[in-house]
Scaffold this motif. Structure first.
Motif, PDB file in Angstrom:
ATOM      1  N   ARG A 177       0.819  -1.214   0.000  1.00 54.03           N
ATOM      2  CA  ARG A 177       0.000   0.000   0.000  1.00 54.03           C
ATOM      3  C   ARG A 177       0.850   1.259   0.000  1.00 54.03           C
ATOM      4  N   PHE A 178       1.993   1.220   0.668  1.00 55.70           N
ATOM      5  CA  PHE A 178       2.792   2.415   0.875  1.00 55.70           C
ATOM      6  C   PHE A 178       4.132   2.293   0.163  1.00 55.70           C
ATOM      7  N   GLY A 179       4.417   3.288  -0.667  1.00 55.09           N
ATOM      8  CA  GLY A 179       5.685   3.327  -1.368  1.00 55.09           C
ATOM      9  C   GLY A 179       6.592   4.409  -0.806  1.00 55.09           C
ATOM     10  N   LYS A 180       7.683   4.638  -1.490  1.00 57.29           N
ATOM     11  CA  LYS A 180       8.662   5.618  -1.030  1.00 57.29           C
ATOM     12  C   LYS A 180       8.052   7.020  -0.927  1.00 57.29           C
ATOM     13  N   LYS A 181       7.200   7.370  -1.883  1.00 62.92           N
ATOM     14  CA  LYS A 181       6.554   8.692  -1.869  1.00 62.92           C
ATOM     15  C   LYS A 181       5.662   8.848  -0.634  1.00 62.92           C
ATOM     16  N   ARG A 202      12.910   8.888   9.555  1.00 58.24           N
ATOM     17  CA  ARG A 202      13.441   8.522   8.235  1.00 58.24           C
ATOM     18  C   ARG A 202      14.379   7.324   8.334  1.00 58.24           C
ATOM     19  N   ARG A 203      15.229   7.324   9.337  1.00 60.98           N
ATOM     20  CA  ARG A 203      16.201   6.243   9.475  1.00 60.98           C
ATOM     21  C   ARG A 203      15.549   4.933   9.902  1.00 60.98           C
ATOM     22  N   ASN A 204      14.344   5.025  10.464  1.00 66.50           N
ATOM     23  CA  ASN A 204      13.630   3.806  10.862  1.00 66.50           C
ATOM     24  C   ASN A 204      12.749   3.253   9.755  1.00 66.50           C
ATOM     25  N   ALA A 205      12.675   3.952   8.626  1.00 65.21           N
ATOM     26  CA  ALA A 205      11.898   3.446   7.493  1.00 65.21           C
ATOM     27  C   ALA A 205      12.621   2.270   6.845  1.00 65.21           C
ATOM     28  N   PRO A 206      11.893   1.279   6.315  1.00 66.06           N
ATOM     29  CA  PRO A 206      12.536   0.166   5.612  1.00 66.06           C
ATOM     30  C   PRO A 206      13.406   0.676   4.468  1.00 66.06           C
ATOM     31  N   ASP A 207      14.478  -0.019   4.201  1.00 62.55           N
ATOM     32  CA  ASP A 207      15.483   0.453   3.256  1.00 62.55           C
ATOM     33  C   ASP A 207      14.914   0.745   1.869  1.00 62.55           C
ATOM     34  N   LYS A 208      14.024  -0.132   1.377  1.00 59.98           N
ATOM     35  CA  LYS A 208      13.568   0.017  -0.006  1.00 59.98           C
ATOM     36  C   LYS A 208      12.611   1.201  -0.201  1.00 59.98           C
ATOM     37  N   VAL A 209      12.059   1.719   0.893  1.00 60.77           N
ATOM     38  CA  VAL A 209      11.138   2.858   0.775  1.00 60.77           C
ATOM     39  C   VAL A 209      11.651   4.082   1.532  1.00 60.77           C
ATOM     40  N   ARG A 210      12.884   4.039   1.994  1.00 57.00           N
ATOM     41  CA  ARG A 210      13.418   5.136   2.788  1.00 57.00           C
ATOM     42  C   ARG A 210      13.892   6.263   1.873  1.00 57.00           C
ATOM     43  N   PRO A 211      13.333   7.475   2.006  1.00 55.74           N
ATOM     44  CA  PRO A 211      13.859   8.597   1.219  1.00 55.74           C
ATOM     45  C   PRO A 211      15.233   8.987   1.742  1.00 55.74           C
ATOM     46  N   SER A 212      16.076   9.451   0.857  1.00 55.45           N
ATOM     47  CA  SER A 212      17.406   9.884   1.290  1.00 55.45           C
ATOM     48  C   SER A 212      17.287  11.196   2.072  1.00 55.45           C
ATOM     49  N   PHE A 213      18.354  11.544   2.767  1.00 51.85           N
ATOM     50  CA  PHE A 213      18.360  12.788   3.538  1.00 51.85           C
ATOM     51  C   PHE A 213      18.088  13.981   2.631  1.00 51.85           C
TER      52      PHE A 213
END
Length: 288
Positions: free
Chosen positions: A71-75, A263-274
């Motif tokens: 349901r939830f993507g990087k955006k 942000r740092r606790n988001a899963p790697d594949k959906v984590r936005p960069s700094f």
């Protein structure tokens, strides 16, 4: 969609290998409608008998999620962090305006900036209820954190009802396949006076039941149950991010630091960069 492709590959490999090895698909095709009626019908009947309507509906929604994917993507993660950044800053500058926003999120322009989040009742409930608790002077960060943890655990348990129900169905399918096979053997024994070639076909048809029960359990329903479990656990990471941000805000950290922790606790594949998140927050401020 990936789950359906996996099933298609499984079907091609199993039945293609059988045909290439010299197996006759005609016996399986002839027996398939009747065996599926027995096994599939018994499985569905047991599923309905063993689960309440809420779980049945939940499983239907899970099957849709199996096709549509996460349901939830990087955006969505980026939008969530931007929303929380806005709310935390608003709370530091004007708690009264924050209270207005969380009391009626459906009409709040802050929430309406992010429609995908605004229509998710769980995300809105966690954000608004927790911030409302803060406004009510629930200033003990550990109490709020414990309250959030219990809420998220309950949400996770509720979200996995469909996966567990399908898992139980998968466990039952091999036994139901044996039931179908036994019925085929009974039919065969009632025709014991038939020629050997006829009896051979009837025994083969009976064994299709055992094959289907095992195949459906470990080739289709079991993997689907596991995939649904993965999807629901991925969703919980989205809600867990809200908890991380709000708990750190309770510890009196600046909004930018709270959002960075999230942000740092988001899963790697959906984590936005700094930089991606920083640019999104800057753009949001300019638009405001």
């Amino acid at each position: 969609m990936v789950a359906l492709l996996g099933v298609l590959l499984t079907l091609i490999m199993v039945f293609g290998g059988y045909a290439l090895a010299g197996g006759k698909l005609g016996i399986i095709i002839a027996a398939l409608p009747f065996e599926m009626m027995i096994i599939g019908g018994a499985a569905m009947g047991a599923f309905i008998a063993g689960n309440n309507m809420a779980v049945i509906k939940h499983t239907g929604a899970d099957m849709k999620a199996l096709i549509s994917g996460p349901r939830f993507g990087k955006k969505d993660y980026q939008d969530l962090l931007c929303l929380l950044h806005t709310l935390l800053n608003l709370g530091a500058k004007d708690p009264t305006e924050l209270e207005k926003a969380i009391e009626d999120p459906g009409n709040s322009p802050i929430f309406q900036e992010y429609p995908n989040i605004a229509k998710d009742k769980h995300a809105i409930e966690i954000i608004c209820d927790t911030m409302r608790s803060m406004i009510m002077n629930f200033d003990n960060a550990f109490q709020v954190e414990e309250m959030l943890e219990k809420q998220l655990l309950q949400m996770k348990e509720d979200s996995l009802h469909g996966a567990h129900a399908l898992g139980r169905m998968a466990d039952a399918l091999p036994a139901l396949g044996i039931v179908a096979a036994v019925l085929g053997v009974i039919k065969t024994m009632a025709s014991i006076d038939k020629p050997p070639e006829i009896l051979g076909q009837m025994i083969g048809s009976a064994l299709v039941g055992t094959f289907l029960g095992v195949f459906l359990a470990y080739g289709i329903v079991g993997p689907w149950a596991e995939r649904i479990k993965q999807l629901r656990e991925e969703e919980q990471a989205f809600y867990g991010l809200i908890r991380e941000v709000l708990v750190h805000w309770l510890h009196q950290h600046p909004a930018v630091m709270c959002v960075e922790v999230g942000r740092r606790n988001a899963p790697d594949k959906v984590r936005p960069s700094f930089l991606e998140l920083d640019d999104a927050i800057r753009s949001m401020k300019k638009a405001a």
